[in-house]
Write a protein that holds these residues in place. Structure first.
Motif, PDB file in Angstrom:
ATOM      1  N   THR A 121       5.643  26.085 -13.081  1.00 37.39           N
ATOM      2  CA  THR A 121       5.499  24.810 -12.385  1.00 37.39           C
ATOM      3  C   THR A 121       4.279  24.047 -12.896  1.00 37.39           C
ATOM      4  O   THR A 121       4.322  22.822 -13.041  1.00 37.39           O
ATOM      5  CB  THR A 121       5.424  25.017 -10.863  1.00 37.39           C
ATOM      6  N   VAL A 144       9.983  18.578 -11.888  1.00 36.80           N
ATOM      7  CA  VAL A 144      10.746  19.604 -11.185  1.00 36.80           C
ATOM      8  C   VAL A 144      11.928  18.930 -10.494  1.00 36.80           C
ATOM      9  O   VAL A 144      11.876  17.753 -10.154  1.00 36.80           O
ATOM     10  CB  VAL A 144       9.888  20.363 -10.136  1.00 36.80           C
ATOM     11  N   TRP A 145      13.000  19.703 -10.321  1.00 34.32           N
ATOM     12  CA  TRP A 145      14.157  19.222  -9.570  1.00 34.32           C
ATOM     13  C   TRP A 145      14.015  19.748  -8.158  1.00 34.32           C
ATOM     14  O   TRP A 145      13.840  20.948  -7.951  1.00 34.32           O
ATOM     15  CB  TRP A 145      15.453  19.717 -10.203  1.00 34.32           C
ATOM     16  N   VAL A 146      14.090  18.845  -7.172  1.00 30.13           N
ATOM     17  CA  VAL A 146      13.872  19.220  -5.777  1.00 30.13           C
ATOM     18  C   VAL A 146      15.073  18.790  -4.950  1.00 30.13           C
ATOM     19  O   VAL A 146      15.543  17.660  -5.058  1.00 30.13           O
ATOM     20  CB  VAL A 146      12.583  18.562  -5.232  1.00 30.13           C
ATOM     21  N   ASP A 186      19.682  16.228  -5.122  1.00 29.73           N
ATOM     22  CA  ASP A 186      18.653  16.734  -6.026  1.00 29.73           C
ATOM     23  C   ASP A 186      17.955  15.548  -6.677  1.00 29.73           C
ATOM     24  O   ASP A 186      18.610  14.571  -7.052  1.00 29.73           O
ATOM     25  CB  ASP A 186      19.272  17.581  -7.145  1.00 29.73           C
ATOM     26  N   HIS A 199       5.117  15.826 -10.588  1.00 27.61           N
ATOM     27  CA  HIS A 199       4.293  16.542  -9.625  1.00 27.61           C
ATOM     28  C   HIS A 199       3.005  17.014 -10.293  1.00 27.61           C
ATOM     29  O   HIS A 199       2.842  16.901 -11.509  1.00 27.61           O
ATOM     30  CB  HIS A 199       5.051  17.756  -9.091  1.00 27.61           C
ATOM     31  N   GLU A 249      14.571  23.374  -2.093  1.00 27.11           N
ATOM     32  CA  GLU A 249      14.796  24.246  -3.253  1.00 27.11           C
ATOM     33  C   GLU A 249      14.228  23.532  -4.468  1.00 27.11           C
ATOM     34  O   GLU A 249      14.573  22.382  -4.741  1.00 27.11           O
ATOM     35  CB  GLU A 249      16.291  24.510  -3.454  1.00 27.11           C
ATOM     36  N   VAL A 250      13.359  24.216  -5.183  1.00 22.51           N
ATOM     37  CA  VAL A 250      12.705  23.638  -6.353  1.00 22.51           C
ATOM     38  C   VAL A 250      13.183  24.398  -7.585  1.00 22.51           C
ATOM     39  O   VAL A 250      13.136  25.623  -7.615  1.00 22.51           O
ATOM     40  CB  VAL A 250      11.170  23.741  -6.237  1.00 22.51           C
ATOM     41  N   THR A 251      13.653  23.657  -8.591  1.00 22.11           N
ATOM     42  CA  THR A 251      14.052  24.259  -9.854  1.00 22.11           C
ATOM     43  C   THR A 251      13.117  23.720 -10.926  1.00 22.11           C
ATOM     44  O   THR A 251      12.946  22.507 -11.059  1.00 22.11           O
ATOM     45  CB  THR A 251      15.511  23.912 -10.211  1.00 22.11           C
ATOM     46  N   VAL A 252      12.519  24.626 -11.667  1.00 23.87           N
ATOM     47  CA  VAL A 252      11.542  24.258 -12.691  1.00 23.87           C
ATOM     48  C   VAL A 252      12.202  24.361 -14.054  1.00 23.87           C
ATOM     49  O   VAL A 252      12.871  25.339 -14.358  1.00 23.87           O
ATOM     50  CB  VAL A 252      10.301  25.177 -12.623  1.00 23.87           C
ATOM     51  N   ALA A 293      10.612  26.186  -1.145  1.00 24.30           N
ATOM     52  CA  ALA A 293       9.320  25.618  -0.768  1.00 24.30           C
ATOM     53  C   ALA A 293       9.309  25.220   0.696  1.00 24.30           C
ATOM     54  O   ALA A 293      10.306  24.743   1.224  1.00 24.30           O
ATOM     55  CB  ALA A 293       9.023  24.388  -1.619  1.00 24.30           C
ATOM     56  N   LEU A 329       4.493  21.033  -1.566  1.00 24.04           N
ATOM     57  CA  LEU A 329       5.617  21.974  -1.630  1.00 24.04           C
ATOM     58  C   LEU A 329       5.041  23.349  -1.936  1.00 24.04           C
ATOM     59  O   LEU A 329       4.689  23.647  -3.073  1.00 24.04           O
ATOM     60  CB  LEU A 329       6.606  21.546  -2.710  1.00 24.04           C
TER      61      LEU A 329
END
Length: 176
Positions: A16, A22-24, A30, A35, A64-67, A81, A126
């Motif tokens: 991160t 990031v996709w949140v 999404d 960030h 939900e966070v996708t890095v 998060a 987050l």
């Protein structure tokens, strides 16, 4: 913390930190969000004029966070998060804004930006909760969200003449 959880937390932090995007996913669609990683959490600012939208991210909720990988763009890690909104002008908000301000690109009002954020935007924290989640097996491709922004517009009438002049000048300089 067990060994696998410890490695998962380290992966979340390092990935991160290094990714600028990031996709949140909260309760809305999404969203790709810029960030800053600070003191164990991803900080985002938005929901104000000229800032990124933060739909579905509410204080006390989860996301939900996708890095993604900064160099290849592929998914590296996904994590859950806890979302918390920082109160404007609180010590935590001031520290977060100091970090965010340095990373905000193309701000029209760099010096007045913190004051504008306090008045018109939300700063969210987050914080990773637990360990990583499984990455989805398939594609997450989706149709783009509707937006009034466009890059397709008619070519200005003067553009062809300007381009031709530029080409002629280059040609004359090459002959000399």
């Amino acid at each position: 913390m067990t060994e696998p959880q410890h490695f998962g937390a380290a992966l979340v932090e390092e990935a991160t930190k290094k990714s600028g995007l990031v996709w949140v996913r909260g309760t809305g669609p999404d969203r790709a969000l810029w960030h800053v990683w600070h003191e164990g959490a991803a900080l985002v600012v938005g929901d104000g004029p000229g800032e990124q939208p933060l739909p579905g991210l509410a204080d006390g909720g989860s996301a939900e966070v996708t890095v993604r990988s900064k160099d290849k763009g592929g998914r590296l890690v996904a994590w859950t998060a806890a979302v918390s909104e920082l109160a404007p002008r609180s010590p935590a908000w001031e520290a977060a804004v100091a970090e965010l301000k340095g990373k905000r690109l193309n701000a029209p009002d760099a010096e007045e930006m913190p004051e504008r954020w306090a008045r018109e935007c939300r700063v969210l924290c987050l914080t990773p909760r637990g360990s990583t989640t499984d990455l989805p097996a398939g594609s997450l491709a989706a149709a783009p969200l509707p937006t009034p922004v466009t890059t397709r517009q008619p070519v200005p009438a003067s553009l062809p003449r300007l381009l031709l002049k530029r080409g002629k000048k280059t040609g004359k300089a090459a002959k000399s």
